[in-house]
Design an enzyme around this catalytic site. Structure first.
Site, PDB file in Angstrom:
ATOM      1  N   GLU A  38       0.859  -1.199   0.000  1.00  0.00           N
ATOM      2  CA  GLU A  38       0.000   0.000   0.000  1.00  0.00           C
ATOM      3  C   GLU A  38       0.894   1.247   0.000  1.00  0.00           C
ATOM      4  OE1 GLU A  38      -2.070   0.136   3.760  1.00  0.00           O
ATOM      5  OE2 GLU A  38      -3.448   1.730   3.116  1.00  0.00           O
ATOM      6  N   LYS A 109      -9.611   2.246  -1.723  1.00  0.00           N
ATOM      7  CA  LYS A 109      -9.827   1.618  -0.409  1.00  0.00           C
ATOM      8  C   LYS A 109     -11.157   2.047   0.203  1.00  0.00           C
ATOM      9  CE  LYS A 109      -7.157   0.791   3.870  1.00  0.00           C
ATOM     10  NZ  LYS A 109      -5.879   1.143   4.534  1.00  0.00           N
ATOM     11  N   CYS A 151      -5.078  -3.462   2.697  1.00  0.00           N
ATOM     12  CA  CYS A 151      -4.778  -3.501   4.134  1.00  0.00           C
ATOM     13  C   CYS A 151      -6.008  -3.718   5.017  1.00  0.00           C
ATOM     14  CB  CYS A 151      -4.004  -2.242   4.523  1.00  0.00           C
ATOM     15  SG  CYS A 151      -3.006  -2.499   6.014  1.00  0.00           S
ATOM     16  N   VAL A 178       0.079  -2.445  10.690  1.00  0.00           N
ATOM     17  CA  VAL A 178       0.727  -2.117  11.957  1.00  0.00           C
ATOM     18  C   VAL A 178       0.234  -3.032  13.093  1.00  0.00           C
ATOM     19  CG1 VAL A 178       1.363   0.286  11.461  1.00  0.00           C
ATOM     20  CG2 VAL A 178      -0.935  -0.202  12.251  1.00  0.00           C
TER      21      VAL A 178
HETATM   22  C1  ACM Z   1      -3.918  -0.015   7.193  1.00  0.00           C
HETATM   23  O1  ACM Z   1      -5.032  -0.169   6.702  1.00  0.00           O
HETATM   24  N1  ACM Z   1      -2.942   0.581   6.529  1.00  0.00           N
HETATM   25  C2  ACM Z   1      -3.624  -0.493   8.538  1.00  0.00           C
END
Ligand code: ACM
Length: 270
Positions: A38, A109, A151, A178
């Site tokens: 990402e 996203k 992510c 993370v």
């Molecule tokens: C994330 O969605 N970058 C934790």
């Protein structure tokens, strides 16, 4: 089909350096499809909306998408990569799919994480699946149905389920993880949907006048039966290539009586 993962440590704001590093890493081994992290070219921890906007690029005309298309043509490969997409005054946390024929798809996203909600507009187009073609090792032309999510989308099982219902064989999953849970959770996402998943995560830390973020690496490829076919370390740059058979994701019957998708009882859900 050879799937390559690039695990790298982008330096915040150094888009040319980060792009050059990614191109070098994905040129180091042959693969039919590469997955990059990402926001691989910008870094992650923006401190203002303006900063995210200034580092964003139009798709497909921006320099990062154009460079990825160029190398996809040269190497006869496909690439999924996360970047900040600029559209008018808006900016999306996006993932692109490009190949030798050019730009194929963009996913924006849908489930933004934490402060991303301050910089980015949430994804405003549905999940989608796109077929790509590759040359099998036996020589024939084969198809793989590619879905993209980014992510934090992993924590909403609907993301992977929707892609499976749309016919995805492989979920490409650029990430900047993370929290520690995703690598194990993706095994369940693959099992419950009988799909492959390729999670390309970053490593390193960022602390730009704020809390320190440590990215967990562990980029991985998981099979439809929940086997971890490859998992990188939590702290080292890595380039992993794994050969998969996309067709293995197309049998959704669990046994003669049960079918993963057809046995859902939608009237009792919500
Ligand atoms: C994330 O969605 N970058 C934790």
């Amino acid at each position: 089909m050879r799937i390559g993962l690039v695990q790298m440590n982008p330096k915040f704001g150094e888009t040319t350096r980060n792009l050059d590093l990614a191109l070098k890493l994905l040129s180091s081994k042959p693969a039919d499809l590469w997955v990059l992290p990402e926001l691989f070219n910008t870094g992650y921890q923006f401190i203002s909306k303006k900063e995210a906007y200034d580092l964003s690029e139009t798709v497909p005309s921006g320099p990062t998408t154009q460079s990825l298309i160029e190398i996809a043509k040269t190497l006869k490969t496909h690439i999924v990569a996360g970047l900040a997409e600029r559209l008018g005054k808006k900016c999306y946390n996006a993932s692109i799919l490009v190949g030798p024929s050019g730009h194929i798809a963009t996913y924006r996203k849908i489930h933004l994480f934490y402060e991303e909600t301050r910089w980015f507009t949430p994804g405003d187009v549905p999940f989608q699946v796109n077929a790509i073609h590759y040359k099998s090792q036996a020589g024939g032309r084969r198809k793989c149905n590619i879905g993209m999510m980014i992510c934090f989308d992993w924590i909403f099982p609907e993301s992977a389920r929707t892609l499976a219902l749309l016919g995805a064989d492989l979920i490409c999953h650029p990430s900047n993880l993370v929290l520690p849970h995703c690598p194990q959770a993706m095994i369940t996402r693959c099992l419950e949907n009988r799909v492959f998943a390729a999670t390309a995560n970053r490593i390193g830390t960022e602390s730009r006048k704020k809390e320190k973020l440590k990215f967990i690496g562990q980029s991985q490829i998981v099979s439809p039966r929940g086997q971890v076919l490859s998992r990188a370390s939590s702290h080292k740059e890595a380039v992993h290539v794994v050969t998969i058979e996309p067709k293995d994701a197309r049998t959704k019957a669990i046994n003669p009586y049960n079918h993963l998708l057809n046995d859902r009882v939608e009237q009792f859900y919500k």
